[in-house]
Design an enzyme around this catalytic site. Structure first.
Site, PDB file in Angstrom:
ATOM      1  N   ASP A 150       0.820  -1.219   0.000  1.00 53.25           N
ATOM      2  CA  ASP A 150       0.000   0.000   0.000  1.00 53.25           C
ATOM      3  C   ASP A 150       0.856   1.272   0.000  1.00 53.25           C
ATOM      4  O   ASP A 150       2.104   1.216  -0.069  1.00 53.25           O
ATOM      5  CB  ASP A 150      -0.941  -0.065   1.217  1.00 53.25           C
ATOM      6  CG  ASP A 150      -2.300   0.561   0.951  1.00 53.25           C
ATOM      7  OD1 ASP A 150      -2.392   1.428   0.063  1.00 53.25           O
ATOM      8  OD2 ASP A 150      -3.258   0.200   1.652  1.00 53.25           O
ATOM      9  N   ASP A 210     -10.015   3.719  -3.649  1.00 57.69           N
ATOM     10  CA  ASP A 210     -10.720   2.476  -3.288  1.00 57.69           C
ATOM     11  C   ASP A 210     -12.140   2.424  -3.841  1.00 57.69           C
ATOM     12  O   ASP A 210     -12.896   3.393  -3.757  1.00 57.69           O
ATOM     13  CB  ASP A 210     -10.816   2.344  -1.764  1.00 57.69           C
ATOM     14  CG  ASP A 210      -9.461   2.098  -1.120  1.00 57.69           C
ATOM     15  OD1 ASP A 210      -8.436   2.146  -1.822  1.00 57.69           O
ATOM     16  OD2 ASP A 210      -9.440   1.859   0.101  1.00 57.69           O
TER      17      ASP A 210
HETATM   18  C1  GLA Z   1      -6.042   1.280   1.484  1.00 52.90           C
HETATM   19  C2  GLA Z   1      -6.114   0.321   0.302  1.00 52.90           C
HETATM   20  C3  GLA Z   1      -7.249  -0.661   0.558  1.00 52.90           C
HETATM   21  C4  GLA Z   1      -7.016  -1.433   1.855  1.00 52.90           C
HETATM   22  C5  GLA Z   1      -6.853  -0.453   3.011  1.00 52.90           C
HETATM   23  C6  GLA Z   1      -6.382  -1.140   4.277  1.00 52.90           C
HETATM   24  O1  GLA Z   1      -7.179   2.091   1.558  1.00 52.90           O
HETATM   25  O2  GLA Z   1      -6.306   1.016  -0.883  1.00 52.90           O
HETATM   26  O3  GLA Z   1      -7.353  -1.574  -0.527  1.00 52.90           O
HETATM   27  O4  GLA Z   1      -5.865  -2.225   1.715  1.00 52.90           O
HETATM   28  O5  GLA Z   1      -5.900   0.560   2.707  1.00 52.90           O
HETATM   29  O6  GLA Z   1      -6.195  -0.264   5.327  1.00 52.90           O
END
Ligand code: GLA
Length: 440
Positions: A150, A210
């Site tokens: 991430d 997301d």
């Molecule tokens: C980010 C990523 C998500 C998930 C969250 C976890 O938002 O884009 O896909 O992995 O972190 O905290």
């Protein structure tokens, strides 16, 4: 006919010339399940094991779902204070990650883990920035097969492609140094245009903020109108928005390196069945990794039907490895659009998808001049056309017995031979029709 093969050959050569990371992994987009959408920070050994068992019991593994990925929040309160090695939460994972990996491998599956190229993960657990070697080494010792990496708390180390590349490159080098094949799934939300550079270090890269379990609602927390120069990818992005974001990036995907449109929401309850069909179809033809995000221990027949549509999965896993291209997008009065997507498949076959994001039913006549817009000679051929969201007559109405699954397509109703046009195509509200054209 010769042109059909010529074009398929050219596509093949182009993709292989632009070939991505050659660590032997993700030759086609990776498939599996990820814990984030369903469990968030409530993930545990028990949750992961029950999902892995469900993959095997429902036969999902036979369809290609292979990776079980533990997302954020597996971490203990701190690293090992003397060695700096990562430690899992002893309450959530009482037997440790290595034991869990052994059990997952015993089921014939593979285990994935999550970290961030920052000082902390997005849920504020310890991150891997500055700890790349010891983390990669520990993951390899635990038997990890996949790393989702991430972008939170990156200490300002972003803003240009080179800065981001250098930060993600460190983990790539560390993973390589372990000698264990570990699929590297970058998650920097499309910041600094990863599609232009990540293919040399990663097997996939997220292209946007997301996804949320919603078809088309606008949300200011997903503020960009395009990802090409987006400064704030955000979250709460709908299916329709992410499809728009991914549309121009298709040519950047190829063997070993994929545009990741995010974890699937199919079966999580926020969309209609037609919306989930659109979601799954578009992720498939845009060659996104297919990581399920629903509860596999309790699924409706509708959900199971979508995620096991073998004809659609075959589009995603097609060895030609080229993403479909948006040929037109027509705005519909009242909002939304009707768009045509066309992609090359193996043996000179073609996928043709029509997506309706408007709230009005659409009926259209599609001439071969429109479908084969880039490719004049193909307009004169005849094609046997298959409707990939219709079950084949022999299989229609059957309850699927996954233990008996034998690689014969369950999906793909034969519409017969067509010349010059496909007419009378009905596309429902937020629905997508997907056809396979086989030269005849
Ligand atoms: C980010 C990523 C998500 C998930 C969250 C976890 O938002 O884009 O896909 O992995 O972190 O905290």
């Amino acid at each position: 006919m010769r042109y059909v093969y010529l074009r398929a050959f050219c596509t093949f050569v182009m993709i292989h010339l632009g070939a991505a990371l050659d660590n032997g992994l993700a030759r086609t987009p990776q498939m599996g399940w990820n814990s984030w959408a369903k469990f968030g920070c409530g993930v545990s050994e028990q949750a992961v094991l029950s999902m892995a068992q469900a993959i095997v019991e429902t036969g999902l593994d036979k369809f290609g779902y292979q990776y079980v990925v533990i997302d954020d929040c597996w971490h203990g309160p701190s690293r090992n204070r003397s060695t700096g090695a990562p430690l899992a939460d002893p309450t959530l994972f009482p037997n440790g990650i290595k034991k869990l990996a052994d059990e997952i491998h015993g089921l014939g599956l593979k285990l994935g883990l999550y970290s961030s190229a920052g000082s902390m993960t997005c849920a504020r657990r310890f991150g891997s920035l500055g700890y790349e070697e010891i983390d990669a080494q520990t993951y390899a010792e635990w038997g990890i097969d996949y790393l989702k990496y991430d972008n939170c708390y990156n200490e300002g180390q972003s803003g240009t492609p080179l800065i981001s590349y250098n930060r993600y490159r460190r983990m790539f080098d560390a993973l390589n140094a372990t000698g264990r094949p570990i699929l590297y799934s970058m998650c920097n939300w499309g910041e600094d245009q990863p599609w232009n550079w990540a293919s040399t270090i990663a097997n996939s890269w997220r292209v946007s903020g997301d996804l949320t379990d919603n078809f088309g609602r606008y949300d200011d927390r997903c503020p960009c109108t395009s990802m090409l120069d987006c400064k704030l990818p955000g979250f709460y992005c709908s299916v329709a928005r992410i499809i728009d974001f991914a549309a121009p990036l298709g040519s950047k995907a190829g063997t070993g390196g994929w545009n990741d449109l995010d974890i699937l929401e199919v079966g999580n309850g926020g969309m209609t069945n037609d919306e989930y069909i659109t979601h799954f179809s578009m992720w498939s033809i845009l060659k996104s990794p297919l990581l399920l995000g629903n509860d596999l221990t309790s699924m409706s027949q509708d959900t199971l039907d979508i995620i096991t549509n073998d004809a659609i999965i075959a589009l995603n896993q097609d060895p030609t490895n080229s993403a479909a291209n948006r040929v037109f997008s027509r705005l519909i009065e009242g909002g939304g659009s009707l768009s045509l997507w066309v992609g090359s498949l193996v043996n000179g076959t073609t996928v043709v998808a029509i997506m309706n994001t408007s709230s009005k039913h659409q009926r259209l006549h599609l001439s071969f001049d429109e479908i084969f817009i880039d490719w004049l000679p193909a307009r004169t051929f005849s094609y046997r056309v298959f409707d990939l969201w219709q079950k084949t007559p022999s299989k229609a109405g059957e309850t699927l017995d996954f233990s008996q699954w034998t690689n014969s397509p369950i999906w793909g109703g034969d519409l017969g031979i067509r010349t010059a046009a496909l007419s009378g195509i009905d596309v429902g509200v937020h629905a997508t029709r997907v056809f396979k054209f086989v030269p005849w």
